[in-house]
Design a protein around this motif. Sequence first.
Motif, PDB file in Angstrom:
ATOM      1  N   PRO A   1      19.434   5.327  24.397  1.00 58.61           N
ATOM      2  CA  PRO A   1      19.968   6.276  24.817  1.00 58.61           C
ATOM      3  C   PRO A   1      21.036   6.921  24.036  1.00 58.61           C
ATOM      4  O   PRO A   1      22.254   6.522  23.836  1.00 58.61           O
ATOM      5  N   VAL A   2      20.896   7.757  23.231  1.00 55.73           N
ATOM      6  CA  VAL A   2      21.652   8.290  21.976  1.00 55.73           C
ATOM      7  C   VAL A   2      23.023   8.601  22.464  1.00 55.73           C
ATOM      8  O   VAL A   2      24.070   8.357  21.654  1.00 55.73           O
ATOM      9  N   GLU A   3      22.825   9.492  23.428  1.00 54.63           N
ATOM     10  CA  GLU A   3      24.365  10.222  23.998  1.00 54.63           C
ATOM     11  C   GLU A   3      25.203   9.252  24.291  1.00 54.63           C
ATOM     12  O   GLU A   3      26.574   9.227  24.376  1.00 54.63           O
ATOM     13  N   LYS A   4      24.552   8.017  25.017  1.00 53.06           N
ATOM     14  CA  LYS A   4      25.415   7.003  25.265  1.00 53.06           C
ATOM     15  C   LYS A   4      26.383   6.149  24.208  1.00 53.06           C
ATOM     16  O   LYS A   4      27.520   5.754  24.399  1.00 53.06           O
ATOM     17  N   HIS A   5      25.762   6.205  23.032  1.00 51.45           N
ATOM     18  CA  HIS A   5      26.404   5.591  21.975  1.00 51.45           C
ATOM     19  C   HIS A   5      27.041   6.535  20.657  1.00 51.45           C
ATOM     20  O   HIS A   5      27.699   5.871  20.254  1.00 51.45           O
ATOM     21  N   CYS A   6      26.451   7.729  20.618  1.00 47.76           N
ATOM     22  CA  CYS A   6      27.082   8.618  19.661  1.00 47.76           C
ATOM     23  C   CYS A   6      27.434   9.729  20.123  1.00 47.76           C
ATOM     24  O   CYS A   6      27.152  10.349  21.072  1.00 47.76           O
ATOM     25  N   ASP A   7      28.310  10.516  19.064  1.00 44.34           N
ATOM     26  CA  ASP A   7      28.585  11.906  19.293  1.00 44.34           C
ATOM     27  C   ASP A   7      28.097  13.056  18.690  1.00 44.34           C
ATOM     28  O   ASP A   7      27.749  12.690  17.389  1.00 44.34           O
ATOM     29  N   ARG A   8      27.393  13.811  19.430  1.00 46.22           N
ATOM     30  CA  ARG A   8      26.710  14.920  18.553  1.00 46.22           C
ATOM     31  C   ARG A   8      27.868  15.652  17.931  1.00 46.22           C
ATOM     32  O   ARG A   8      28.925  15.977  18.190  1.00 46.22           O
ATOM     33  N   LEU A   9      27.446  16.246  16.578  1.00 53.48           N
ATOM     34  CA  LEU A   9      28.353  16.838  15.655  1.00 53.48           C
ATOM     35  C   LEU A   9      28.011  18.325  15.585  1.00 53.48           C
ATOM     36  O   LEU A   9      26.627  18.714  15.991  1.00 53.48           O
ATOM     37  N   ASP A  10      28.794  19.172  15.533  1.00 50.47           N
ATOM     38  CA  ASP A  10      28.464  20.603  15.517  1.00 50.47           C
ATOM     39  C   ASP A  10      28.346  20.905  13.954  1.00 50.47           C
ATOM     40  O   ASP A  10      29.075  21.572  13.368  1.00 50.47           O
ATOM     41  N   VAL A  11      27.005  20.553  13.658  1.00 46.47           N
ATOM     42  CA  VAL A  11      26.555  20.686  12.200  1.00 46.47           C
ATOM     43  C   VAL A  11      25.176  20.910  12.148  1.00 46.47           C
ATOM     44  O   VAL A  11      24.471  20.054  12.899  1.00 46.47           O
ATOM     45  N   GLU A  12      24.580  21.797  11.447  1.00 40.69           N
ATOM     46  CA  GLU A  12      23.225  21.735  11.096  1.00 40.69           C
ATOM     47  C   GLU A  12      22.949  22.325   9.584  1.00 40.69           C
ATOM     48  O   GLU A  12      23.494  23.152   9.399  1.00 40.69           O
ATOM     49  N   THR A  13      21.727  22.069   9.165  1.00 37.53           N
ATOM     50  CA  THR A  13      21.106  22.552   7.838  1.00 37.53           C
ATOM     51  C   THR A  13      19.720  22.932   8.024  1.00 37.53           C
ATOM     52  O   THR A  13      19.267  22.345   9.166  1.00 37.53           O
ATOM     53  N   THR A  14      19.149  23.301   7.082  1.00 39.53           N
ATOM     54  CA  THR A  14      17.666  23.433   7.104  1.00 39.53           C
ATOM     55  C   THR A  14      17.016  22.998   5.717  1.00 39.53           C
ATOM     56  O   THR A  14      17.752  22.947   4.557  1.00 39.53           O
TER      57      THR A  14
ATOM     58  N   ALA B   1      23.011  16.462  13.607  1.00 42.45           N
ATOM     59  CA  ALA B   1      23.461  15.231  13.225  1.00 42.45           C
ATOM     60  C   ALA B   1      24.140  14.651  14.403  1.00 42.45           C
ATOM     61  O   ALA B   1      24.759  15.478  15.119  1.00 42.45           O
ATOM     62  N   TRP B   2      23.906  13.348  14.228  1.00 48.37           N
ATOM     63  CA  TRP B   2      25.165  12.638  15.438  1.00 48.37           C
ATOM     64  C   TRP B   2      25.914  11.612  14.736  1.00 48.37           C
ATOM     65  O   TRP B   2      25.623  11.300  13.557  1.00 48.37           O
ATOM     66  N   ARG B   3      26.978  11.096  15.385  1.00 45.79           N
ATOM     67  CA  ARG B   3      27.883  10.350  14.495  1.00 45.79           C
ATOM     68  C   ARG B   3      28.199   9.132  15.430  1.00 45.79           C
ATOM     69  O   ARG B   3      28.395   9.070  16.577  1.00 45.79           O
ATOM     70  N   TYR B   4      27.976   7.898  14.658  1.00 40.89           N
ATOM     71  CA  TYR B   4      28.570   6.459  15.396  1.00 40.89           C
ATOM     72  C   TYR B   4      29.657   5.806  14.476  1.00 40.89           C
ATOM     73  O   TYR B   4      29.097   5.660  13.101  1.00 40.89           O
ATOM     74  N   ASP B   5      30.672   5.479  14.825  1.00 44.43           N
ATOM     75  CA  ASP B   5      31.512   4.813  14.154  1.00 44.43           C
ATOM     76  C   ASP B   5      31.544   3.420  14.235  1.00 44.43           C
ATOM     77  O   ASP B   5      31.570   2.810  15.313  1.00 44.43           O
ATOM     78  N   VAL B   6      31.605   2.705  12.930  1.00 47.87           N
ATOM     79  CA  VAL B   6      31.562   1.350  12.904  1.00 47.87           C
ATOM     80  C   VAL B   6      32.993   1.002  12.566  1.00 47.87           C
ATOM     81  O   VAL B   6      33.426   1.375  11.449  1.00 47.87           O
ATOM     82  N   GLU B   7      33.707   0.230  13.605  1.00 47.09           N
ATOM     83  CA  GLU B   7      35.082   0.237  13.584  1.00 47.09           C
ATOM     84  C   GLU B   7      35.275  -1.282  13.052  1.00 47.09           C
ATOM     85  O   GLU B   7      34.791  -2.177  13.829  1.00 47.09           O
TER      86      GLU B   7
END
Length: 568
Positions: A82-95, A107-113
């Motif tokens: 479940p990606v949404e449960k663990h990561c934040d969607r980023l407002d970014v895209e490229t081609t 892209a999505w972001r997951y922080d290793v703290e």
Amino acid sequence: MTATDTTTDFDGRIAYYTMEIAIDNALNTYSGGLGVLAGDTIRSMADMEVPAVCVTQLNEKGYCRQTLEEDGSQISEPDPWPVEKHCDRLDVETTVSVFGRDVTVTAWRYDVESTKSDGVVPIIFLDTNVDDNDDKARQFTQRLYAPGYGEDVTLAQELVLGIAGTRILDELGYDVDTYHMNEGHAAFLTTELLQGRGLSPEQVREKSAFTTHTPVEAGHDEFDWVMVTDALGPSFDVDALRAYSHDQGLNMSLLALHLSGYANSVAKKHQEVSQNMFPEFDIDAITNGVHVPYWIGDAFGDLYDDHISGWRENPYKFKHATVLPDEDLWEAHQAQKRETIEFINEREGADLDPETLTIGFARRAAAYKRADLLFYDTDRLREIAETVGDFQVIYAGTAFPGDENGEQKIRDVVANAKDLEGVVDVEYVQNYDMELGAKLTSGVDVWLNNPRRPLEACGTSGMKAAYNGIPQFGTLDGWWVEGHIEGETGWKIGPEPAESTPDQTSDEEETRQDAMALYDQLENEVVPTYYDDREQWIDVMRQTIAFNGPYYHTRRMVREYLMDAYTN
């Protein structure tokens, strides 16, 4: 975690690219040792507050959920998470252009703290499963290594990782000083620096570092030039890349080596093998390590807290393991062993005995790792169990989906387990993952590792076992060449390492000699020491920690990268 601070609060001077990463057991974004190493590396970077960012693909359908049929045949299914449960969607895209069409990458972001410092390392997961893309393009980042998808999808995945990954970092505002390629999958990032940014080859080399993990030529990804031309499209100068590979095709490791200012292998022996494979390049050696707090069981954590203060922040203090009292060390081991045996019995419906000498073997099911070597002569194995002392064996490991040789090794182990039933208990545990790996490397008595020499680049499972006081029993290859002291940190199988060029032909005589050496050691050293000389066995456990503990950790490894790889 928040997505709002990604462009303003972080100076990502090191960008660590990896096709897979094992960072949480709930995120099925890895297949084996390469991903586990990446996860341990990022954890230590966070602990050490290293300014870094990690780039990988999302792998939202995972790698492989393994189930075994009665005969040991592997059933391989996708393993979504479940990606949404663990990561934040980023407002970014490229081609990125792939086989004649523009592919949108988000892209999505997951922080290793870090739990020990204020360090945070973001993982940027690349995602092509977006509405703008056609059905095939949406698959590019869905399944790790695209089993069954075809070589064109593998090439597309590596284009996305290297080129789109670099563009995403630019969009997010990361100012990268060093791009670190964890294996050749990310080597297209060098082409983005060359042709996308217009840097000179010398400038690219100043900003790039490459780690090779593969001691077998066939394991280095290579793509036909026609396919590469079709994939990159007419706007890309493919002819300029030919200088960085060879006529047969675009070899990703050669591309990375040509355009990196620093390259390293992952063990001293592996350096010799890599240097023979790529003699025109200078290849250093930085031996892998593990993130110690993650892999140490609870009982050993308490033991170390009582006797070796500060070990989490400074693993060099494991040199003081010589002071660990026999009784405390053995009680900690027995507590973790009972926990592991209970876990396996419940999970598999097995009947393993916590009082019996327990051998562990868990790693990717590849032919060269020889999971079946123990059963070369089952009559001899049966005789040892019946006349010297009981032992039981726990196996785990997943074959790459479609790798018939690896899948056959699993069937061979299962068949031999049935043949030895009632004499030697052998349990093959399904669906090897980080949780199971941690249980096994903290709760067996001895760690078996017997690859064909010199085909093991490093291997880190034995390091994890060592931090839990578990000696290794194995062929002298990879890290074990450095960590082995006979009868002190474990026992060797077979001769000293010599030849540095991998031999891909079947070598029955080598197999026979190694099997006989395994049986001799099992009969004369391992089994009798465990049952008849408990004081000596505990001393081997203690020496395993004291000798290997101060060195085989990712804090030391990351420090070496900071000194050697990131300061071109």
